[in-house]
Scaffold this active site. Structure first.
Site, PDB file in Angstrom:
ATOM      1  CB  CYS A  75     -18.276  38.574  43.905  1.00  0.00           C
ATOM      2  SG  CYS A  75     -16.722  39.460  44.487  1.00  0.00           S
ATOM      3  CG  HIS A  76     -19.761  36.102  38.444  1.00  0.00           C
ATOM      4  ND1 HIS A  76     -18.910  37.362  38.155  1.00  0.00           N
ATOM      5  CD2 HIS A  76     -20.980  36.122  37.599  1.00  0.00           C
ATOM      6  CE1 HIS A  76     -19.335  37.894  37.025  1.00  0.00           C
ATOM      7  NE2 HIS A  76     -20.496  37.148  36.514  1.00  0.00           N
ATOM      8  CG  MET A 112     -12.898  40.321  44.390  1.00  0.00           C
ATOM      9  SD  MET A 112     -11.937  41.353  45.067  1.00  0.00           S
ATOM     10  CE  MET A 112     -12.984  41.901  46.259  1.00  0.00           C
ATOM     11  CG  ASP A 127     -14.198  38.446  67.962  1.00  0.00           C
ATOM     12  OD1 ASP A 127     -14.608  39.615  68.259  1.00  0.00           O
ATOM     13  OD2 ASP A 127     -14.753  37.451  67.745  1.00  0.00           O
TER      14      ASP A 127
END
EC number: 4.6.1.17
Length: 157
Positions: A75-76, A112, A127
């Site tokens: 990924c950039h 993304m 969590d």
């Protein structure tokens, strides 16, 4: 067959996007966290001992979007202009639906980043709530919509 992320020697490479035009890029992604109805009530009522579950998940999702290029090798790194997360309680299915909208103006999309945002937000909900519900499920992580670039505007059916 030519792979975009493999160079002539067969090694990984980041795709060269330098010749692409800048355009506004928007992506919307979703994740769902399924849980016991009692757990959802505790989250809504602020009764989880670890604190404000959705407030922390909101910040975690934003941080996740900003760190996507550090987590996903090809990924950039992008200069994000907006990251917004929204949470909805689905009483019928005892679920929290997470949506993230990510924006930038640049040469490559933010799909993304949006998917990472909802994933990290979902993991944070898990969590912070796992002490009261060990069997929560994170499901339906997916891109809902994207716009910008050569692909134009795409919406999941």
């Amino acid at each position: 067959m030519n792979f975009t992320h493999i160079n002539e020697q067969g090694y990984a490479r980041m795709v060269d996007v330098s010749s692409k035009n800048d355009s506004e890029r928007i992506a919307i992604a979703q994740a769902i966290v399924k849980m016991q109805p009692e757990t959802m009530g505790k989250i809504r009522d602020g009764a989880i001992k670890k604190g404000d579950v959705l407030g922390v998940a909101q910040i975690a999702g934003i941080m996740g979007a900003k760190q996507t290029s550090a987590l996903i090798p090809m990924c950039h790194p992008l200069n994000l202009t907006s990251v917004n997360l929204e949470f909805a309680f689905d009483e019928v299915n005892a679920s929290i639906i997470i949506e993230a909208e990510v924006k930038t103006t640049g040469k490559t999309g933010v799909e993304m980043e949006a998917i990472t945002a909802v994933s990290v937000a979902a993991l944070t909900i898990y969590d912070m709530s796992k002490a009261v519900d060990r069997w929560m499920e994170i499901t339906d992580i997916k891109l809902l919509e994207k716009s910008g670039g050569k692909s134009g505007h795409l919406v999941r059916d």
